[in-house]
Write a protein that holds these residues in place. Structure first.
Motif, PDB file in Angstrom:
ATOM      1  N   LYS A 237      -8.357 -12.806   8.576  1.00 32.46           N
ATOM      2  CA  LYS A 237      -9.410 -11.894   9.065  1.00 32.46           C
ATOM      3  C   LYS A 237     -10.548 -11.785   8.044  1.00 32.46           C
ATOM      4  O   LYS A 237     -11.702 -11.932   8.397  1.00 32.46           O
ATOM      5  CB  LYS A 237      -8.840 -10.491   9.333  1.00 32.46           C
ATOM      6  N   SER A 238     -10.171 -11.524   6.802  1.00 31.23           N
ATOM      7  CA  SER A 238     -11.220 -11.368   5.782  1.00 31.23           C
ATOM      8  C   SER A 238     -11.974 -12.672   5.588  1.00 31.23           C
ATOM      9  O   SER A 238     -13.188 -12.672   5.374  1.00 31.23           O
ATOM     10  CB  SER A 238     -10.607 -10.931   4.460  1.00 31.23           C
ATOM     11  N   ASN A 239     -11.260 -13.773   5.684  1.00 30.94           N
ATOM     12  CA  ASN A 239     -11.930 -15.065   5.569  1.00 30.94           C
ATOM     13  C   ASN A 239     -12.962 -15.214   6.689  1.00 30.94           C
ATOM     14  O   ASN A 239     -14.072 -15.702   6.456  1.00 30.94           O
ATOM     15  CB  ASN A 239     -10.905 -16.195   5.652  1.00 30.94           C
ATOM     16  N   GLY A 268     -12.014  -4.086  -2.043  1.00 27.18           N
ATOM     17  CA  GLY A 268     -12.763  -4.706  -3.133  1.00 27.18           C
ATOM     18  C   GLY A 268     -12.676  -6.216  -3.144  1.00 27.18           C
ATOM     19  O   GLY A 268     -12.921  -6.844  -4.163  1.00 27.18           O
ATOM     20  N   GLU A 269     -12.361  -6.822  -2.006  1.00 32.31           N
ATOM     21  CA  GLU A 269     -12.155  -8.267  -1.999  1.00 32.31           C
ATOM     22  C   GLU A 269     -13.445  -9.052  -1.757  1.00 32.31           C
ATOM     23  O   GLU A 269     -13.489 -10.250  -1.963  1.00 32.31           O
ATOM     24  CB  GLU A 269     -11.095  -8.670  -0.971  1.00 32.31           C
ATOM     25  N   TYR A 270     -14.497  -8.379  -1.288  1.00 31.03           N
ATOM     26  CA  TYR A 270     -15.759  -9.087  -1.062  1.00 31.03           C
ATOM     27  C   TYR A 270     -16.661  -9.004  -2.283  1.00 31.03           C
ATOM     28  O   TYR A 270     -17.465  -9.884  -2.535  1.00 31.03           O
ATOM     29  CB  TYR A 270     -16.485  -8.512   0.151  1.00 31.03           C
ATOM     30  N   VAL A 536     -16.635  -3.771   9.087  1.00 31.01           N
ATOM     31  CA  VAL A 536     -15.691  -2.727   8.715  1.00 31.01           C
ATOM     32  C   VAL A 536     -14.277  -3.300   8.673  1.00 31.01           C
ATOM     33  O   VAL A 536     -13.787  -3.835   9.666  1.00 31.01           O
ATOM     34  CB  VAL A 536     -15.707  -1.568   9.737  1.00 31.01           C
ATOM     35  N   GLU A 537     -13.651  -3.186   7.518  1.00 31.34           N
ATOM     36  CA  GLU A 537     -12.254  -3.621   7.366  1.00 31.34           C
ATOM     37  C   GLU A 537     -11.326  -2.460   7.699  1.00 31.34           C
ATOM     38  O   GLU A 537     -11.735  -1.303   7.616  1.00 31.34           O
ATOM     39  CB  GLU A 537     -12.010  -4.049   5.918  1.00 31.34           C
ATOM     40  N   GLU A 538     -10.085  -2.758   8.007  1.00 32.47           N
ATOM     41  CA  GLU A 538      -9.093  -1.707   8.287  1.00 32.47           C
ATOM     42  C   GLU A 538      -9.657  -0.727   9.315  1.00 32.47           C
ATOM     43  O   GLU A 538      -9.605   0.487   9.138  1.00 32.47           O
ATOM     44  CB  GLU A 538      -8.715  -0.933   7.006  1.00 32.47           C
TER      45      GLU A 538
HETATM   46 MG   LIG Z   1      -8.123  -8.833   4.956  1.00 27.41          MG
END
Ligand SMILES: [Mg+2]
Ligand SMILES: Nc1ncnc2c1ncn2[C@@H]1O[C@H](COP(=O)(O)OP(=O)(O)O)[C@@H](O)[C@H]1O
Length: 657
Positions: A237-239, A268-270, A536-538
């Motif tokens: 998803k984040s990818n 904080g992954e981006y 928006v994540e999560e």
């Molecule tokens: Mg993710």
């Protein structure tokens, strides 16, 4: 009979048919279903027919006027009318063979050809036809009587690319219209995000990288729309979000189209390069990325506001914090909470004199509020002075040696208000009435920790716990600043992985509200709001099914389109998203889900039901099934991997702004 005139422009319908991709014949078809007769060697020549692949069934002269091409999706194997008979024969042959020798030869007699025959069960997705020379896709079938004798092909490469990137002429027109409004020549851009992939095993059908069919998300489908990204943890998803952000950034730069992007980065992954993924968006687009944090960190801007300068913002933050805490409410505290800090406006005053008087009172109220902050230990901004004007009568009574208009330090201000309070009764007598405005009076009470009756109150002490919410060095409202970045087409990353959760939520909402409000104001003023995409994540935490629809996130999801706000939300819980919002989501991207409940929720939408089995089975990272606004059916796609190194190289070669 004269030959039909040769047209120089290639016929888009005829181009869909790739003779070498022949896989069989259409046996029968109705409005919904079709059966295809195929043979092992034909399938092999066309490099396999995986489940869920697209097939095209066409008359030999499908490109002639009135010609048409059925678009099918393989949903499984089909029994052929003679299947039972053939299976019986096969069993007989196999018995003989095992009796002969283990390594016995292939079926060489006539039966072999029969054994190779098989049926494919397909769903009818629609019909391609030509109208005024343009390719059109009808998503149902008008007539199927003439279907007999249709040859079936498995489209590949360019033909497959045409199918999966099909945009109706109507939407194409609106894409042009929007492009024209934005001052672009031609259509809105398309964002390449992956390549078509039908099954987990992709040994045959995807071929070499170069021959793969690229899938694009059309800007006209994506901008000002809602996009959902679903899938279990670590299925990409984040990818997908990173890939989207970078492709939107790159394409918009090439097209000279400003698209602001803001990412609510909960983990904080981006913002940060993490070791496992080597590189982050911030690293790939250093000039176009601005990172924010709630904590001073090199390379990051502070999300917080300066309470001495953004008065209304600071006060509303404090109000939220105090309301969220369990302080006993004194009358003064209640009065403080319901205060506003709107400056007086000339048009609201009867005369210039009245406006000047109100402005002077407002200056005193501000100074009293700032004195409360300072007393509570809020650090003063550099070179900050307390300043306000009082008439000479009062000035001389309070302290003849100090003129507040010249600027005072915090201790001087405290002392000034203290003296003023001491002689207040006298002042009332001499001026005929209390000259202190009620709000200012409350603020002085908080400052001096005394209520109107002279009793002790905690006063400014109540503000002490919230000192960390104040950024003494900031000079503009952080929300304004962020919005300006978005208007300028930048990538804003809000790293929400650090800091107090309560404040994080408040700030997140405040920024979202500010973006919506600013863009809506532009829209309501009859102008075009800037294009902004919010990621928006999560998302289950934010636009969950229990969230009231009047909250900011559901409002953006529901009404943001008018203000050209696109929202992309990612979560592993389809069922947790508010049904109203899901129903209004134009684009859905799903990777592996592990349970029937979630799949069931999704299967209510479009033809995701066709992929139920494959979604549960295939755990391949980045293997997504995508429904976009333009495409009337789901397309299985392998999302490209966000590759920072490659992106950086592209960036270097890309066009400048
Ligand atoms: Mg993710
Ligand atoms: N399309 C893809 N191709 C190759 N690797 C991928 C792809 N998508 C994700 N990955 C890798 O898989 C891991 C998990 O992906 P991530 O996007 O963080 O999943 P999620 O956000 O769903 O938890 C990461 O290491 C990422 O680099």
């Amino acid at each position: 009979m004269p030959k039909p005139a040769e047209t120089s422009a290639p016929d888009p319908l005829a181009q869909l048919i790739q003779k070498n991709q022949f896989v069989g014949w259409l046996c029968d078809v109705d409005y919904e279903q079709a059966r295809v007769l195929t043979r092992d060697d034909w399938k092999a020549r066309a490099r396999g027919v995986p489940q869920n692949s697209f097939l095209l069934a066409a008359t030999v002269d499908s490109h002639k006027p009135g010609g048409e091409v059925f678009l099918l999706r393989v949903t499984g194997a089909a029994a052929l009318p003679a299947s039972e008979l053939v299976a019986g024969l096969k069993v007989e042959k196999l018995k003989q063979r095992s009796a002969e020798s283990a390594g016995g030869g292939a079926f060489t007699d006539l039966a072999a050809e029969q054994f190779q025959l098989g049926g494919l069960q397909c769903r009818v997705l629609g019909q391609f036809y030509l109208s005024h020379g343009q390719l059109r896709l009808g998503c149902d079938v008008e007539s199927y009587a003439s279907a007999a004798g249709l040859a079936v092909y498995r489209p590949d490469g360019a033909a497959l690319e045409t199918i999966v990137n099909y945009v109706s002429p109507e939407r194409l027109a609106s894409s042009r219209e929007e492009a024209r409004r934005l001052g672009l020549a031609g259509d809105l851009p398309r964002f390449p995000i992956g390549t078509v992939r039908f099954s987990s095993t992709d040994r045959l059908h995807r071929g070499e990288e170069t021959g793969r069919a690229t899938f694009h998300l059309n800007a006209v489908d994506f901008l000002a729309r809602r996009t959902a990204v679903f899938g279990m943890t670590r299925t990409g998803k984040s990818n997908t979000v990173k890939q989207l952000v970078s492709v939107v950034q790159r394409t918009s730069r090439d097209f000279n189209l400003k698209i602001g992007q803001i990412i609510y980065d909960l983990n904080g992954e981006y913002a940060n390069a993490n070791q496992q993924d080597r590189g982050s968006l911030a690293e790939v687009f250093p000039a176009d990325t601005i990172r924010y944090r709630m904590m001073p960190t090199p390379g990051f801007e502070l999300i917080l506001n300066n309470f001495f300068r953004q008065i209304a913002e600071g006060h509303s933050t404090l109000r939220g914090l105090i309301e969220g805490s369990k302080f006993a409410r004194s009358a003064d505290l209640e009065a403080f909470l319901s205060m506003d800090f709107d400056a007086p406006r000339k048009e609201d005053c009867n005369s210039d004199y009245e406006f000047q008087r109100q402005s002077a009172m407002y200056q005193i109220k501000l100074a009293a509020y700032q004195a409360v902050l300072a007393r509570a230990g809020y650090e003063l901004p550099p070179d900050f002075k307390f300043a306000f004007e009082v008439n000479p009568g009062i000035r001389n009574k309070v302290n003849p040696s100090v003129d507040p208009a010249n600027g005072m330090t915090a201790p001087q201000t405290f002392e000034w208000f203290q003296l003023m309070r001491q002689i207040q009764d006298e002042l009332i007598t001499s001026t005929g009435a209390s000259w202190v405005e009620p709000d200012t009076n409350v603020l002085i009470n908080l400052l001096l920790q005394k209520n109107d009756q002279g009793g002790y109150i905690p006063g400014y002490r109540l503000l002490q716990p919230f000192k960390d919410y104040h950024a003494p060095n900031r000079s503009t409202d952080v929300c304004d600043e962020i919005y300006q970045h978005l208007v300028n087409g930048k990538i804003v990353i809000l790293d929400l992985s650090v800091g107090d959760p309560v404040q994080r939520e408040r700030l997140s909402k405040r920024i979202a509200r500010h973006v919506l409000r600013s863009s809506m104001a532009t829209f309501n003023a009859g102008q075009h709001a800037p294009h902004v995409v919010i990621y928006v994540e999560e998302a289950h935490n934010i636009i969950g099914r229990h969230e009231s629809l009047t909250e900011i996130w559901p409002t953006i999801a529901k009404e943001g389109a008018k203000a050209r706000l696109a929202i992309v939300y990612a979560t592993q819980e389809v069922s947790s998203i508010h049904p109203n919002i899901l129903a209004n989501t134009e684009n859905i991207i799903v990777s592996h889900l592990n349970n029937h409940h979630e799949i069931g929720e999704l299967a209510k939408y479009y033809d995701f039901g066709d992929f139920a089995g494959s979604l549960i089975r295939a755990q391949d990272v980045g293997f997504a099934r995508i429904k976009t606004l333009s495409n009337p059916f789901v397309i299985p796609v392998q999302i490209d991997r966000f590759d920072p190194e490659r992106e950086k190289r592209r960036g270097a070669g890309g066009k400048a702004h």
